[in-house]
Design an enzyme around this catalytic site. Structure first.
Site, PDB file in Angstrom:
ATOM      1  N   ASP A  83      -0.926  -9.967   8.342  1.00 25.59           N
ATOM      2  CA  ASP A  83      -0.889  -9.246   7.060  1.00 25.59           C
ATOM      3  C   ASP A  83       0.045  -8.061   7.286  1.00 25.59           C
ATOM      4  O   ASP A  83      -0.363  -6.908   7.225  1.00 25.59           O
ATOM      5  CB  ASP A  83      -2.303  -8.794   6.674  1.00 25.59           C
ATOM      6  CG  ASP A  83      -2.354  -8.198   5.276  1.00 25.59           C
ATOM      7  OD1 ASP A  83      -1.290  -8.116   4.624  1.00 25.59           O
ATOM      8  OD2 ASP A  83      -3.455  -7.808   4.840  1.00 25.59           O
ATOM      9  N   HIS A 133       3.102 -12.598  -5.753  1.00 23.53           N
ATOM     10  CA  HIS A 133       2.011 -12.789  -4.799  1.00 23.53           C
ATOM     11  C   HIS A 133       1.492 -14.228  -4.788  1.00 23.53           C
ATOM     12  O   HIS A 133       0.281 -14.457  -4.733  1.00 23.53           O
ATOM     13  CB  HIS A 133       0.883 -11.809  -5.138  1.00 23.53           C
ATOM     14  CG  HIS A 133       0.066 -11.374  -3.978  1.00 23.53           C
ATOM     15  ND1 HIS A 133      -0.681 -12.254  -3.218  1.00 23.53           N
ATOM     16  CD2 HIS A 133      -0.134 -10.159  -3.440  1.00 23.53           C
ATOM     17  CE1 HIS A 133      -1.304 -11.572  -2.273  1.00 23.53           C
ATOM     18  NE2 HIS A 133      -0.994 -10.304  -2.377  1.00 23.53           N
ATOM     19  N   HIS A 149      -1.015  -2.548  -4.429  1.00 24.90           N
ATOM     20  CA  HIS A 149      -0.426  -3.369  -5.493  1.00 24.90           C
ATOM     21  C   HIS A 149      -0.447  -2.682  -6.866  1.00 24.90           C
ATOM     22  O   HIS A 149      -0.760  -3.309  -7.880  1.00 24.90           O
ATOM     23  CB  HIS A 149      -1.129  -4.719  -5.550  1.00 24.90           C
ATOM     24  CG  HIS A 149      -0.930  -5.566  -4.320  1.00 24.90           C
ATOM     25  ND1 HIS A 149       0.192  -5.485  -3.523  1.00 24.90           N
ATOM     26  CD2 HIS A 149      -1.730  -6.517  -3.730  1.00 24.90           C
ATOM     27  CE1 HIS A 149       0.087  -6.350  -2.531  1.00 24.90           C
ATOM     28  NE2 HIS A 149      -1.062  -6.977  -2.617  1.00 24.90           N
ATOM     29  N   ARG A 186       0.792  -1.230   0.000  1.00 25.50           N
ATOM     30  CA  ARG A 186       0.000   0.000   0.000  1.00 25.50           C
ATOM     31  C   ARG A 186       0.823   1.278   0.000  1.00 25.50           C
ATOM     32  O   ARG A 186       1.914   1.337   0.570  1.00 25.50           O
ATOM     33  CB  ARG A 186      -0.920   0.004   1.239  1.00 25.50           C
ATOM     34  CG  ARG A 186      -2.005  -1.053   1.149  1.00 25.50           C
ATOM     35  CD  ARG A 186      -2.833  -1.144   2.411  1.00 25.50           C
ATOM     36  NE  ARG A 186      -3.898  -2.144   2.253  1.00 25.50           N
ATOM     37  CZ  ARG A 186      -3.711  -3.461   2.361  1.00 25.50           C
ATOM     38  NH1 ARG A 186      -2.521  -3.953   2.654  1.00 25.50           N
ATOM     39  NH2 ARG A 186      -4.722  -4.297   2.174  1.00 25.50           N
ATOM     40  N   GLU A 246       5.624 -12.309   0.561  1.00 24.16           N
ATOM     41  CA  GLU A 246       5.913 -11.332  -0.495  1.00 24.16           C
ATOM     42  C   GLU A 246       7.160 -10.554  -0.093  1.00 24.16           C
ATOM     43  O   GLU A 246       7.107  -9.671   0.758  1.00 24.16           O
ATOM     44  CB  GLU A 246       4.721 -10.386  -0.646  1.00 24.16           C
ATOM     45  CG  GLU A 246       3.425 -11.078  -0.993  1.00 24.16           C
ATOM     46  CD  GLU A 246       2.222 -10.272  -0.546  1.00 24.16           C
ATOM     47  OE1 GLU A 246       2.021  -9.162  -1.054  1.00 24.16           O
ATOM     48  OE2 GLU A 246       1.484 -10.740   0.350  1.00 24.16           O
TER      49      GLU A 246
HETATM   50  C1  BGC Z   1      -2.003  -7.441   1.287  1.00 30.84           C
HETATM   51  C2  BGC Z   1      -3.380  -7.817   1.787  1.00 30.84           C
HETATM   52  C3  BGC Z   1      -4.272  -8.027   0.600  1.00 30.84           C
HETATM   53  C4  BGC Z   1      -3.665  -9.114  -0.255  1.00 30.84           C
HETATM   54  C5  BGC Z   1      -4.459  -9.435  -1.483  1.00 30.84           C
HETATM   55  C6  BGC Z   1      -1.497  -8.567   0.466  1.00 30.84           C
HETATM   56  O1  BGC Z   1      -0.243  -8.280  -0.025  1.00 30.84           O
HETATM   57  O2  BGC Z   1      -1.133  -7.136   2.330  1.00 30.84           O
HETATM   58  O3  BGC Z   1      -3.891  -6.831   2.651  1.00 30.84           O
HETATM   59  O4  BGC Z   1      -5.564  -8.385   0.992  1.00 30.84           O
HETATM   60  O5  BGC Z   1      -2.373  -8.755  -0.629  1.00 30.84           O
HETATM   61  O6  BGC Z   1      -4.920  -8.349  -2.086  1.00 30.84           O
END
Ligand code: BGC
Length: 376
Positions: A271, A199, A128, A103, A336
């Protein structure tokens, strides 16, 4: 940004040697909604380990690795067809992420005194890369003579609000040591910010075969970056000691995930970005995950300073994946490797600025092993 150290170069050269016996083949994976044909590449090493990668989003579609008895399972969540990915972009299953992984707060940042506004696609924040990140574009593929797959994408100046035309080259190699190695490079024609990752959601029992709560995780990190209600880092590098974020010793994902902890509540589980303990800039172990029943082990090494450990908290059973299997909450985990979220707005974090004349270089290795003796 990250220069490869001599240690990394040695390991990369070793990887090429090991990857020499890997074969690559390709087939059609269908067409995008705009009618562009997408190819699915199959990389197979001489031990029968197989990775399938699409040039749409650079998605790792499947990854088959052995358990301690030699039985193969596909350990990444995904879809059987391109349509599955086009219809369900939300979880970013297996995709390359850019221009900025994770983010950016308030969908804006200031660089060289100028404010840039991005698409807000996650509440008021950018997630992303925005509305059409690198996960949703068709990359130009090239089979490499050593059995690898190279994917190239040039993001236009101003795309999703980011400055500078950015040329990104990502290569995937499957080595003879059962490693999926991802090398990222990027160059720009104007100052910009970049954070690239993959991802993939892993389940070492096999995709769709239950949740990941009994997987034992070790994270090589003494600190993590706590977040606010929008999952934007507060800026603090908080010691994990004494918190449910301490994975310095192997711990089941589910052991503390429901604890009454403010950070766990905010993430609906894990997360968060962990700060990898590292000496120098070379490949360093970030994580090790073991699934006790199958004996499958995943080790993650990276040149990146951080790793987002995400436990599939937002999977909700609405997606049917490969073989019609439903992906419920916590059916996969992501590791990630990355620079820290919101770095463009956090001057104390390692910089994500890339300037003309510089080359971003980053490597992550996903290595599969097995542990324990075969059951009779
Ligand atoms: C984020 C999550 C998100 C996920 C899929 C992750 O990298 O940190 O908050 O829901 O990606 O979108």
């Amino acid at each position: 940004m990250l220069a490869l150290s001599s240690i990394t170069i040695l390991m990369v050269v070793g990887g090429f040697a090991a990857g020499a016996a890997t074969k690559v083949s390709q087939a059609s994976f269908g067409k995008t909604r705009d009618g562009v044909e997408v190819r699915l590449f199959t990389l197979t090493n001489d031990r029968g380990v197989e990775a399938r990668i699409a040039n749409y989003g650079g998605i790792v579609v499947s990854l088959k690795v052995p358990d301690r008895t030699g039985a193969m399972a596909d350990v990444v969540l995904g879809h059987d067809s391109l349509a599955g990915y086009l219809d369900n972009p939300g979880p970013y299953l297996g995709a390359l992420i850019g221009r900025y992984g994770n983010r950016i707060g308030h969908a804006r940042f200031t660089l060289d005194g100028k404010q840039y506004t991005l698409a807000a696609n996650n509440g008021e924040n950018t997630l992303h890369g925005g509305l059409r990140g690198f996960d949703k574009v068709v990359w130009t593929p090239r089979e490499l003579p050593d059995g690898g797959l190279e994917l190239t994408y040039t993001s236009k100046d101003g795309e999703e609000g980011f400055p500078g035309a950015l040329k990104v080259v990502v290569s995937y190699h499957l080595t003879g040591a059962n490693e999926l190695r991802i090398d990222y490079t990027a160059t720009t024609d104007k100052d910009t910010v970049v954070n690239l990752t993959n991802h993939s959601y892993f389940n070492l029992k096999g995709a769709g075969n239950g949740d990941i709560l009994d997987h034992l995780v070790t994270l090589n990190a003494d600190r993590f970056t706590p977040v606010d209600a929008g999952l934007i880092p507060t800026g603090e590098l908080k010691p994990v000691a004494g918190t449910p974020f301490d994975f310095r010793k192997p711990t089941a994902i589910g052991a503390r995930i429901e604890q009454n902890d403010e950070q766990l509540k905010l993430g609906r589980g894990y997360d968060h970005n962990w700060v990898v303990n590292r000496k120098g800039s070379g490949l360093t172990l970030a994580a090790r995950v073991e699934e006790p029943a199958s004996g499958r082990v995943l080790e993650v090494e990276t040149t990146e300073p951080g790793v987002q450990f995400y436990t599939g908290n937002f999977l909700d059973g609405t997606i049917k994946g490969k073989g019609g299997k439903v992906y419920n909450q916590r059916y996969g985990f992501c590791l990630e490797t990355q620079h820290f979220p919101d770095s463009p707005n956090q001057p104390a974090f390692p910089t994500t600025v890339l300037k003309p004349g510089q080359q971003l270089r980053s490597t992550t290795v996903f290595r599969f092993r097995t542990s324990g003796a075969a059951k009779k």
